[in-house]
Design an enzyme around this catalytic site. Structure first.
Site, short mmCIF file in Angstrom:
data_model
loop_
_atom_site.label_atom_id
_atom_site.label_comp_id
_atom_site.label_asym_id
_atom_site.label_seq_id
_atom_site.Cartn_x
_atom_site.Cartn_y
_atom_site.Cartn_z
N GLN A 50 0.39 -0.82 0.16
CA GLN A 50 -0.12 0.24 -0.34
C GLN A 50 0.88 1.14 0.63
OE1 GLN A 50 -2.76 -1.44 3.45
NE2 GLN A 50 -3.98 -0.04 2.37
N HIS A 140 -6.76 -9.19 6.53
CA HIS A 140 -6.73 -8.19 5.66
C HIS A 140 -5.94 -7.76 5.33
CE1 HIS A 140 -9.24 -4.56 4.47
NE2 HIS A 140 -7.26 -4.08 4.05
NI NI Z 1 -6.40 -2.85 2.98
#
Ligand code: NI
Length: 190
Positions: A50, A140
């Site tokens: 990310q 997650h």
């Molecule tokens: Ni995420």
């Protein structure tokens, strides 16, 4: 230092990330920056893809769930080279969101208990089991280092319903409360 968060649509989010070695350059600084970025964007977890790095590192802080699960107060952890060994129990639904997919929240079904092997920041190996929301957050983030997003689990109907929003995120046609890096605008610059 805040690191811009890679938005949905960037191929780095779909890659299976690589293990790292204990002498990975500037690892401590990277982890510090990941925590800083996660807190600044009010996330409960952040995975290296990310921030554009396809390596098996993620950080979590579940303190925000302490009202539901008091033992999660101050529950903060770094996972390096993690591998989920087992997932058990009857799957349960919970509404998830993701810093790479702002303002999309959808119910995702996951097993309630996991066993995971990982290295901590000092490269000491641990094998531990987690349940409930801690397991949920770890699953997650773990998905991120496996190239999986929570939207991948949605039914065709739910996928259709959020399709436009996902396209807008991919194309950078959104405003987010934190700095993001959009794949399309990045391509345009080249
Ligand atoms: Ni995420």
């Amino acid at each position: 230092m805040f690191l811009p968060i890679v938005a949905y649509g960037d191929p780095v989010l779909k890659e299976v990330a690589d293990d790292i070695s204990s002498d990975h350059p500037n690892l401590k600084e990277l982890i510090e920056n990941m925590y800083e970025t996660m807190y600044a964007s009010h996330g409960v977890g952040l995975a290296a893809p990310q921030i554009g790095k396809s390596i098996r590192v993620f950080v979590i802080d579940c303190s925000t769930f302490e009202e539901d699960e008091p033992e999660l107060s101050g529950f903060k952890k770094t996972f390096i080279n993690a591998e989920i060994l087992e997932e058990e129990g009857d799957a349960w639904l919970f509404k998830e969101g993701c810093l790479s997919i702002p303002e999309v929240r959808e119910e995702v079904s996951r097993h309630p208990k996991i066993t995971i092997r990982y290295c901590d920041e000092d490269f000491v190996e641990h094998t531990e089991s987690y349940e409930g929301l801690a397991a949920r957050v770890i699953q997650h983030e773990y998905d991120h280092i496996e190239g999986v997003l929570f939207t991948d689990y949605l039914s065709p109907l739910r996928k259709r319903m959020i399709k436009r929003r996902l396209e807008d995120i991919r194309d950078g046609k959104i405003k987010s409360e934190y700095r993001m890096r959009f794949y399309k605008s990045k391509r345009r610059k080249r």
